[in-house]
Write a protein that holds these residues in place. Structure first.
Motif, short mmCIF file in Angstrom:
data_model
loop_
_atom_site.label_atom_id
_atom_site.label_comp_id
_atom_site.label_asym_id
_atom_site.label_seq_id
_atom_site.Cartn_x
_atom_site.Cartn_y
_atom_site.Cartn_z
N TYR A 164 -3.57 -3.09 -6.06
CA TYR A 164 -2.76 -2.34 -7.43
C TYR A 164 -1.40 -1.71 -7.63
CZ TYR A 164 -1.53 1.31 -10.89
OH TYR A 164 -1.66 1.86 -11.69
N TRP A 185 -1.27 -6.62 -8.88
CA TRP A 185 -2.15 -6.16 -10.30
C TRP A 185 -1.02 -4.75 -10.43
CZ3 TRP A 185 -6.97 -2.36 -10.98
CH2 TRP A 185 -7.18 -1.46 -12.11
N ALA A 187 1.66 -1.69 -12.05
CA ALA A 187 1.22 -0.77 -13.24
C ALA A 187 3.27 -0.36 -13.70
CB ALA A 187 0.93 0.18 -12.54
N GLN A 207 -0.54 -3.14 -15.98
CA GLN A 207 -1.48 -1.90 -16.75
C GLN A 207 -0.04 -1.96 -17.94
OE1 GLN A 207 -1.65 2.19 -14.28
NE2 GLN A 207 -3.39 1.24 -14.71
N ASP A 224 -4.39 -2.17 -19.92
CA ASP A 224 -4.76 -3.21 -19.04
C ASP A 224 -4.33 -4.83 -19.70
OD1 ASP A 224 -4.41 -1.84 -16.73
OD2 ASP A 224 -5.78 -1.21 -17.34
#
Length: 410
Positions: A164, A185, A187, A207, A224
């Protein structure tokens, strides 16, 4: 003539560079693509969301949830409860861990801690590393810690992992070596798709806001989008431990003996037995307890549903409230009772729905919030905060004051 040509050529190159810089500044960065397959609507949560109604979350259209297992070597207070209830609601489940390591060895140790929290639980999505605050670490140190952490995590659990990261760290901190080994992942708030970061060519999670609103969750929550690439290649329980037998949730009531109390009277008040109270508190002689003595009584947790209770001879609103783990004021309000009103055997009372597990203090006559704080060692401010008390000077005998939440490990 040659000088003029060289000057003209240099000027053209300079103008081209300026145009390229202006273009880069004015034109949004190219987005990276999702990894493919269908997309799933998701959220990620931690203890900061408090109690979550996962049934409502599922009915609102959410399909997948990442649950924080812990931070560093601390277990998230709501991890176990969030996991079991998300599973019950039929959501796809993944775990993430907030990394605080400042050395390679600490990274490996925290990876093993995360693995121990996940062990024995069934998950659908990759184990996620959330390493975003680096202090004075260099990019080289961060990458060494992250790689050691992820390699140890996947070695111990035999499960795939995901990184992330926000756009800044993906661009400037994490290296290509990590990007080649573990998917992203991403953001990035306020964007339609994650921007190019120069390392990863695609994303498996996105996200897109930390201000989401979802039915069943009080306040803001991260929202998300997940692709099929974030799911484990073979969804099954995390390796490392055999599945533990399912244990009944409980609530623990702490009380202090008053003059005139007997174990029989206390056991009756809480709907348990003298033997159970004596064994739990290692009381050799059940006929001999002393005023001021601290007792602990473990009872089944409430599951949040209302119940109908038939009043028995000798019952009082206080004893019924204590027996069922609800506050006296809530019981009185639900049944239209006035403070001190007499109730009679055979009457039907509605026990208000309330989820209650963890540890509670049974308020008795003469108690104040300050005295409870001193007896239990729980700070006054914490008692006020976790119980949502608006007037600290107004508590009632028979109420149950929450001292702490439930433990995160089964």
């Amino acid at each position: 003539m040659d000088i003029k040509r060289r000057f003209a050529g240099a000027a053209a190159v300079l103008l081209a560079c300026i145009a390229a810089l202006l273009f880069a500044a004015l034109v949004p960065a190219r987005a990276i693509s999702p990894s493919g397959g269908r997309r799933y609507r998701g959220i990620d949560i931690s203890e900061f969301q408090g109690e979550v109604d996962f049934g409502k979350v599922r009915r609102s259209g959410i399909e997948a949830v990442y649950i924080r297992a812990g931070a560093g070597e601390y277990a998230d207070e709501y991890f176990a409860e969030n996991y079991s209830q998300a599973r019950e609601a039929g959501l796809r489940v993944g775990f993430y861990h907030y990394v605080t390591a400042r050395s390679v060895e600490a990274g490996r140790r925290q990876a093993r801690f995360f693995a121990s929290l996940a062990a024995g639980r069934r998950l659908d999505m990759r184990l996620a590393m959330d390493f975003e605050y680096f202090g004075s670490l260099t990019a080289e140190q961060v990458n060494a810690i992250a790689e050691a952490y992820l390699d140890e995590l996947t070695r111990v659990t035999k499960k795939e992992a995901v990184i992330y990261s926000d756009l800044s760290n993906a661009r400037s901190v994490f290296g290509r070596r990590l990007a080649e080994k573990y998917p992203l992942w991403a953001a990035q708030y306020g964007a339609d798709e994650p921007s190019s970061n120069g390392k990863w060519r695609e994303w498996v999670g996105f996200q897109y806001t930390d201000k989401g609103r979802v039915d069943g969750i009080s306040g803001d929550v991260d929202r998300d989008i997940f692709t099929e690439g974030i799911f484990l290649s073979s969804a099954c329980r995390t390796d490392g431990e055999k599945k533990s037998p399912k244990r009944e949730k409980t609530r623990t009531v702490i009380l202090y003996v008053r003059p005139g109390d007997t174990l029989w009277k206390i056991a009756r008040e809480y709907g348990t037995t003298v033997k159970a109270v004596a064994e739990e508190n290692r009381i050799a002689n059940p006929d001999m307890i002393f005023a001021g003595e601290r007792l602990k009584i473990t009872l089944p947790a409430r599951d949040g549903r209302e119940e109908i209770y038939t009043v028995k001879r000798g019952d009082t609103p206080i004893s019924i409230a204590g027996k069922h783990g609800v506050s006296l004021s809530a019981l009185e309000h639900r049944n239209g009772l006035r403070r001190g009103e007499t109730i009679y055997a055979g009457e039907k009372l509605i026990i208000p729905g309330a989820k209650m597990s963890g540890e509670f203090y049974a308020v008795r006559p003469g108690d104040t919030l300050w005295s409870i704080s001193r007896k239990t060692g729980v700070a006054l401010e914490k008692l006020i905060g976790i119980n949502g008390i608006k007037d600290p000077d107004l508590i009632y005998a028979g109420e149950h004051i929450k001292l702490k939440g439930r433990k995160s490990c089964p």
